[in-house]
Scaffold this active site. Structure first.
Site, short mmCIF file in Angstrom:
data_model
loop_
_atom_site.label_atom_id
_atom_site.label_comp_id
_atom_site.label_asym_id
_atom_site.label_seq_id
_atom_site.Cartn_x
_atom_site.Cartn_y
_atom_site.Cartn_z
CG ASP A 128 -9.45 -0.06 4.87
OD1 ASP A 128 -9.24 -0.37 3.69
OD2 ASP A 128 -8.78 -0.47 5.84
CE LYS A 148 -3.80 -2.44 2.17
NZ LYS A 148 -4.42 -2.92 3.41
CD GLN A 178 -3.36 -4.38 6.65
OE1 GLN A 178 -3.22 -3.42 5.89
NE2 GLN A 178 -4.06 -5.45 6.32
#
Ligand code: NAP
Length: 286
Positions: A121, A54, A98
């Site tokens: 997200d 990412k 994460q």
């Protein structure tokens, strides 16, 4: 024997990332550089790879990015404090924590602490709620990427039967809502679904998001169907594979996504696009 056309997630990602790069340049001229903050807690090997990918994608696309890495012993309170600080940081437009988090941390509580304006997200209940009622908001990156793949082949969902296998909050459920929003008739299957094959054989679009190698075999697929494989598994040789028996299903389907090189790269691409949109919203006139 005919063989399905492949929806190449690498090629599509490349194209979308180029468009993103151009929009980043435009935004930079207006004094804003899209910024993504990624928080990683603990030593999970897979998470470390995802996070690295990412950050690299951010760098390649002209984003500003920061990676905050903490030991697994970080307390929930300390993590919430970091999220709050990033919520207030004007150089950061997207915050990604994460998952999975260590067990002593309530992941949902941490997600809810992220400002919905920075929830790139798309896991916050505000984002989930917006998708549910058809309001603008951040869409979770993986199902969003699947929608882009369907769009890339010019597929019209109206009037089609879409079957989603899997009902997680991050893939299956939002996937079903996105397909519904595009006027597909949607069926959601899960571990308690009886006679899965009988349902999947009715699918014009079949999305597998389970995490079980070879769950979807050729006999479960309607000839000509679009098959999108979200699954990420390791086979006996340790190689990455999806939920779909690719070689078998390829002989029946009309379109198919490979693993690797399908949904995976699209997920990161949609994260970039969400972060770019968050930054565009930060423009004074937006
Ligand atoms: P998850 O939370 O474990 O959900 C899996 C779903 O599959 C659950 O709803 C479960 O049903 C259902 N299921 C399990 N066994 C089944 C069976 N035999 N028949 C039908 N349904 C079954 O997983 P997830 O986070 O949604 O992820 C799904 C897969 O996608 C994983 O392989 C993951 O690694 C992969 N993934 C890939 C990407 C990417 O970028 N490519 C991103 C995210 C996830 P119940 O609800 O009844 O338990």
């Amino acid at each position: 024997m005919t063989s399905a056309q492949v929806i190449d997630g690498v090629a599509l990602s490349k194209q979308l990332r180029q468009q993103t790069r151009e929009r980043v340049q435009t935004l930079k001229k207006q004094g804003i550089t899209p910024g993504l903050a990624v928080i990683l807690v603990g030593e999970n090997q897979a998470s470390q790879v995802y996070v690295r990918n990412k950050i690299k994608a951010c760098e390649d696309t002209g984003f500003y990015s920061i990676l905050e890495q903490y030991p697994a012993t970080l307390s929930e309170f300390e993590l919430l404090q970091r999220v709050q600080a990033l919520n207030l940081d004007a150089s950061i437009h997207g915050i990604l924590v994460q998952l999975p988090l260590p067990e002593h941390i309530d992941a949902q509580k941490v997600i809810e602490a992220i400002s919905p304006a920075k929830d790139v997200d798309g896991f916050h209940v505000a984002s989930a709620g917006a998708l549910m009622v058809g309001q603008p908001g951040f869409w979770p990156c993986t199902p969003y990427g699947c929608m882009k793949m369907l769009e890339s082949i010019g597929y019209t969902l109206r009037g089609k039967h879409a079957v989603v296998i899997g009902r997680s909050n991050i893939v299956g459920k939002p996937m079903a809502l996105m397909l519904l929003q595009q006027h597909a008739t949607v069926t959601i299957c899960h571990s308690a679904t009886a006679d899965l094959g009988q349902i999947t054989r009715q699918a014009d679009v079949l999305i597998a998001a389970v995490g079980k190698q070879n769950l979807v075999t050729a006999d479960m697929v309607k000839p000509g169907a679009v098959v999108i494989d979200v699954g990420m598994n390791r086979n006996a040789e340790g190689k990455l594979c999806g939920d779909v028996d690719y070689e078998g299903v390829k002989q029946v389907a009309g379109w198919i996504t490979p693993v690797p090189g399908g949904v995976g790269p699209m997920t990161i691409t949609m994260l970039l696009m969400n972060t770019l949109e968050a930054a565009e919203h930060a423009l004074p006139h937006a």
